[in-house]
Design a protein around this motif. Sequence first.
Motif, PDB file in Angstrom:
ATOM      1  N   LEU A  57      74.978  48.852  16.579  1.00  0.00           N
ATOM      2  CA  LEU A  57      73.838  48.724  17.486  1.00  0.00           C
ATOM      3  C   LEU A  57      74.069  47.615  18.512  1.00  0.00           C
ATOM      4  CD1 LEU A  57      70.599  49.090  15.294  1.00  0.00           C
ATOM      5  CD2 LEU A  57      71.530  50.693  16.926  1.00  0.00           C
ATOM      6  N   ILE A  58      74.606  46.485  18.042  1.00  0.00           N
ATOM      7  CA  ILE A  58      74.820  45.339  18.922  1.00  0.00           C
ATOM      8  C   ILE A  58      75.902  45.673  19.971  1.00  0.00           C
ATOM      9  CG2 ILE A  58      75.642  42.943  18.985  1.00  0.00           C
ATOM     10  CD1 ILE A  58      74.386  42.725  16.072  1.00  0.00           C
ATOM     11  N   ASP A  59      76.993  46.255  19.511  1.00  0.00           N
ATOM     12  CA  ASP A  59      78.084  46.613  20.429  1.00  0.00           C
ATOM     13  C   ASP A  59      77.635  47.680  21.424  1.00  0.00           C
ATOM     14  OD1 ASP A  59      79.625  44.832  19.082  1.00  0.00           O
ATOM     15  OD2 ASP A  59      80.823  46.311  17.983  1.00  0.00           O
ATOM     16  N   ASN A  60      76.809  48.620  20.943  1.00  0.00           N
ATOM     17  CA  ASN A  60      76.311  49.692  21.794  1.00  0.00           C
ATOM     18  C   ASN A  60      75.472  49.119  22.944  1.00  0.00           C
ATOM     19  OD1 ASN A  60      73.754  51.717  22.180  1.00  0.00           O
ATOM     20  ND2 ASN A  60      75.638  52.871  21.886  1.00  0.00           N
ATOM     21  N   LEU A  61      74.621  48.131  22.629  1.00  0.00           N
ATOM     22  CA  LEU A  61      73.777  47.543  23.679  1.00  0.00           C
ATOM     23  C   LEU A  61      74.651  46.831  24.710  1.00  0.00           C
ATOM     24  CD1 LEU A  61      70.954  46.895  24.785  1.00  0.00           C
ATOM     25  CD2 LEU A  61      70.946  44.844  23.366  1.00  0.00           C
ATOM     26  N   GLU A  62      75.627  46.082  24.214  1.00  0.00           N
ATOM     27  CA  GLU A  62      76.493  45.357  25.151  1.00  0.00           C
ATOM     28  C   GLU A  62      77.233  46.341  26.064  1.00  0.00           C
ATOM     29  OE1 GLU A  62      79.313  42.635  23.406  1.00  0.00           O
ATOM     30  OE2 GLU A  62      79.668  41.688  25.363  1.00  0.00           O
ATOM     31  N   ALA A  63      77.762  47.397  25.462  1.00  0.00           N
ATOM     32  CA  ALA A  63      78.517  48.379  26.252  1.00  0.00           C
ATOM     33  C   ALA A  63      77.615  49.032  27.316  1.00  0.00           C
ATOM     34  CB  ALA A  63      79.104  49.449  25.332  1.00  0.00           C
ATOM     35  N   ASN A  64      76.381  49.356  26.929  1.00  0.00           N
ATOM     36  CA  ASN A  64      75.455  49.957  27.887  1.00  0.00           C
ATOM     37  C   ASN A  64      75.123  48.997  29.029  1.00  0.00           C
ATOM     38  OD1 ASN A  64      75.046  52.618  26.920  1.00  0.00           O
ATOM     39  ND2 ASN A  64      73.746  51.836  25.265  1.00  0.00           N
ATOM     40  N   CYS A  65      74.981  47.711  28.692  1.00  0.00           N
ATOM     41  CA  CYS A  65      74.659  46.722  29.721  1.00  0.00           C
ATOM     42  C   CYS A  65      75.832  46.532  30.689  1.00  0.00           C
ATOM     43  CB  CYS A  65      74.272  45.389  29.084  1.00  0.00           C
ATOM     44  SG  CYS A  65      72.673  45.480  28.289  1.00  0.00           S
ATOM     45  N   VAL A  66      77.031  46.486  30.125  1.00  0.00           N
ATOM     46  CA  VAL A  66      78.223  46.346  30.978  1.00  0.00           C
ATOM     47  C   VAL A  66      78.309  47.547  31.919  1.00  0.00           C
ATOM     48  CG1 VAL A  66      80.756  46.350  30.969  1.00  0.00           C
ATOM     49  CG2 VAL A  66      79.500  44.907  29.338  1.00  0.00           C
ATOM     50  N   LYS A  67      78.117  48.727  31.353  1.00  0.00           N
ATOM     51  CA  LYS A  67      78.233  49.964  32.132  1.00  0.00           C
ATOM     52  C   LYS A  67      77.243  50.002  33.293  1.00  0.00           C
ATOM     53  CE  LYS A  67      77.698  54.941  31.495  1.00  0.00           C
ATOM     54  NZ  LYS A  67      77.444  55.993  30.493  1.00  0.00           N
ATOM     55  N   HIS A  68      76.005  49.528  33.041  1.00  0.00           N
ATOM     56  CA  HIS A  68      74.953  49.641  34.062  1.00  0.00           C
ATOM     57  C   HIS A  68      74.710  48.342  34.825  1.00  0.00           C
ATOM     58  CE1 HIS A  68      73.768  53.737  32.951  1.00  0.00           C
ATOM     59  NE2 HIS A  68      73.952  53.367  31.695  1.00  0.00           N
ATOM     60  N   GLY A  69      75.480  47.295  34.535  1.00  0.00           N
ATOM     61  CA  GLY A  69      75.325  46.038  35.281  1.00  0.00           C
ATOM     62  C   GLY A  69      74.058  45.268  34.933  1.00  0.00           C
ATOM     63  N   ILE A  70      73.677  45.284  33.647  1.00  0.00           N
ATOM     64  CA  ILE A  70      72.450  44.626  33.193  1.00  0.00           C
ATOM     65  C   ILE A  70      72.788  43.339  32.447  1.00  0.00           C
ATOM     66  CG2 ILE A  70      70.539  44.884  31.530  1.00  0.00           C
ATOM     67  CD1 ILE A  70      70.528  47.889  32.313  1.00  0.00           C
ATOM     68  N   ALA A  71      71.981  42.272  32.678  1.00  0.00           N
ATOM     69  CA  ALA A  71      72.207  40.994  31.989  1.00  0.00           C
ATOM     70  C   ALA A  71      72.057  41.179  30.487  1.00  0.00           C
ATOM     71  CB  ALA A  71      71.217  39.954  32.496  1.00  0.00           C
ATOM     72  N   PHE A  72      72.986  40.590  29.743  1.00  0.00           N
ATOM     73  CA  PHE A  72      73.023  40.756  28.277  1.00  0.00           C
ATOM     74  C   PHE A  72      73.177  39.391  27.623  1.00  0.00           C
ATOM     75  CE2 PHE A  72      75.836  41.242  24.495  1.00  0.00           C
ATOM     76  CZ  PHE A  72      75.020  42.040  23.710  1.00  0.00           C
ATOM     77  N   TYR A  73      72.185  38.977  26.829  1.00  0.00           N
ATOM     78  CA  TYR A  73      72.278  37.729  26.086  1.00  0.00           C
ATOM     79  C   TYR A  73      72.561  38.086  24.624  1.00  0.00           C
ATOM     80  CZ  TYR A  73      69.969  35.591  30.219  1.00  0.00           C
ATOM     81  OH  TYR A  73      69.635  35.175  31.489  1.00  0.00           O
ATOM     82  N   GLY A  74      73.857  38.092  24.295  1.00  0.00           N
ATOM     83  CA  GLY A  74      74.273  38.530  22.959  1.00  0.00           C
ATOM     84  C   GLY A  74      74.524  37.363  22.022  1.00  0.00           C
ATOM     85  N   LEU A  75      75.031  37.695  20.830  1.00  0.00           N
ATOM     86  CA  LEU A  75      75.305  36.669  19.828  1.00  0.00           C
ATOM     87  C   LEU A  75      76.325  35.685  20.373  1.00  0.00           C
ATOM     88  CD1 LEU A  75      75.515  38.999  16.707  1.00  0.00           C
ATOM     89  CD2 LEU A  75      73.528  37.787  17.634  1.00  0.00           C
ATOM     90  N   GLY A  76      76.054  34.408  20.173  1.00  0.00           N
ATOM     91  CA  GLY A  76      76.960  33.384  20.668  1.00  0.00           C
ATOM     92  C   GLY A  76      76.583  32.875  22.052  1.00  0.00           C
ATOM     93  N   ASP A  77      75.741  33.620  22.759  1.00  0.00           N
ATOM     94  CA  ASP A  77      75.258  33.153  24.068  1.00  0.00           C
ATOM     95  C   ASP A  77      74.193  32.086  23.796  1.00  0.00           C
ATOM     96  OD1 ASP A  77      73.674  32.958  26.515  1.00  0.00           O
ATOM     97  OD2 ASP A  77      74.669  34.810  27.159  1.00  0.00           O
ATOM     98  N   ARG A  78      74.277  30.957  24.472  1.00  0.00           N
ATOM     99  CA  ARG A  78      73.328  29.875  24.163  1.00  0.00           C
ATOM    100  C   ARG A  78      71.899  30.236  24.574  1.00  0.00           C
ATOM    101  NH1 ARG A  78      72.067  27.011  28.546  1.00  0.00           N
ATOM    102  NH2 ARG A  78      73.195  27.526  30.434  1.00  0.00           N
ATOM    103  N   ARG A  79      71.717  31.344  25.311  1.00  0.00           N
ATOM    104  CA  ARG A  79      70.367  31.764  25.714  1.00  0.00           C
ATOM    105  C   ARG A  79      69.792  32.827  24.785  1.00  0.00           C
ATOM    106  NH1 ARG A  79      72.643  33.484  31.458  1.00  0.00           N
ATOM    107  NH2 ARG A  79      74.087  34.383  29.930  1.00  0.00           N
TER     108      ARG A  79
END
Lengths: 201, 463
Positions: B80-102
Amino acid sequence: MPKIVTGLAAPLPLANVDTDVIMPKRFLITITHEGLADGTFADLRFDEAGEIRSEFILNKRPWSQATILVVGDNFGCGSSREHAVWGMRQLGIDACIGTGFAGIFYDNARKNGLALPIVSSKDRDILLQLAGRETSVEITVDIEGRVIRAEDTAIPFIMDDATRSGLINDVDDTRDTLTYADAIRAYEATLGAGMRVCVIK
Amino acid sequence: MSRTLYDKLVDAHKVCDLPDGDMLIYVDFHIMNEYTSPQAFSGLDTKDLTVWRPEAHLAVVDHVNATRSQEPHDQASKLLIDNLEANCVKHGIAFYGLGDRRQGIEHVVVPEQGLVAPGMLIACGDSHTTTYGAFGALGFGIGTSEVEHVLATQTLRYKRLKTMLVEVDGHLPPGATAKDIIMKIVQVVGAGGANGYAVEFAGSAIRAQDLPGRMTICNMAVELGGRAALIAADEKALKAAAGRAHSDMLRYDNEDWASEPDAEFDKVFQIDAAEIAPLVSWGTSPDQSIPIDGEVPSVTPEMPPKTKAALIRALDYMGLEQGQPARSIQIDSAFIGSCTNSRIEDLRAAADILRGRKVADGVDAIVVPGSALTRVQAEAEGLDRVFVEAGFDWRPESGCSMCLAMNDDIARDGERIASSTNRNFEGRQGRGARTHLMSPAMVAASAIAGRLADVRDLQRETE
């Protein structure tokens, strides 16, 4: 969906049936819509060992064949998870009759062809009683005419126009809204500086 | 005609009318998480649609991630986590994932990043999006089909709600908090009592609350069925929205974001703040709560059969006796976290109770800060040491965790939890788990006592 839904109804009189109960979280770890029928009402239908709880209404004949539910107040409250509606549809539920539904659940239902007719408490109790009879009573939900028929009873229900036509016409809202793209652009042109969010990546 | 704050917000965001009485409203900002968005992105793919305005969305990982470590606890959550990141990269959407200080719980992250301002309309595939009403912004939860709709069109199909005003006036007694205000409101209005309504909270006791408290109140408004919760924007709201990463970019000052003085509401409730005591929930619906010095309800002869059946069912699930004093209820664990109560102010309130005290033997106590930045702030203030010395498990990562048990923090069958969260539904924190909702300070007091406890007793000792 068809303008008229007919089927066997099952009574589910509990109030405040929330979406955690409709679709427990262990079924939510998924990236597709599929395979949610088993998860629907899972903790009511099955015990810890996965055995069927024979006392639960949807596990008893004739209600195991039900395609319509008559439900308690405030059905669908809680989490926004559309998985709850997907699961109910996959379980074969076409309509769910109640006195009132949580807002997000109501909108999710419309998007997935699950009709949610709203009736008075008194009429709901009449339907609960009818649905509870073991001599299976068929209920007809006439979406176009906004009326529920069972035996010689006719009960009017509330359903807003947009939801009714959305259900009957089975329109893809996303595509349909894109036909208003010019109106959206015109609105955006009125936005001042500082009214266009740009999230820092 | 005089307009309510709700009407002003809807009017300001209306794009056009649609046939059959719906309208299109414009979504200024949309937030996504990893569990209610995957099918929305796949819907875009299937229909060959693009994202209308990628910069107006933010994706945050919070629901399924482990909080013991940054590593996903299993393959399914990783997917689920990887899927969200991949979708955000594909569509140019900001992604605050694990390890991001935000990163953190979405409704904690958004105000922290200054992504909410009075007058905005914010949607998110999460029911607790009502939180943003604290700022005089219209926030509400949506389903996954609507997530797809916002991504593709930046709008939603919308029907104007009825309006409800809940006025809470007077001084809150010592020990009572914003959590107790909203639990009292849910008790008075009822779960589902605000279905079909936008709820505005007003009155001196609401205005007296700072923004964190107002967020707690608006957050749980969804538990009474409110599809929107609002509090008039004032100096406090403007100040809380300012000075953050996105604050300077956002300016929605085209209106005074408050109801006009003679605006009429469809329904009005009035509550005396002086009568609000620290509350604990006893049942399986958020409106089933009692003062901590009260007793679990009993069946009465005049009780309608349906009410009686519901009461007995809830007592049976919760493993409680009729008339049992709240303070006699023994707990197995304590949880401080969730979008309702995991901000720095909540951690400070709990730490004030825990300082120099110990969690009772046999009680598992967990605290999950609402965001990575909240954790850093708490550690800078030494709060982590207070929690750890008291016997709490201080989690290094942030997320929803045991509020809804979608990660590996799942309560055992029958486990009884004092919890600073928002829902005490059957199975919410784990199959058969028994949740008692209360304020973070009350969770701390209960963890120390090993049973539901009155925070006022410890506050008196400290004084």
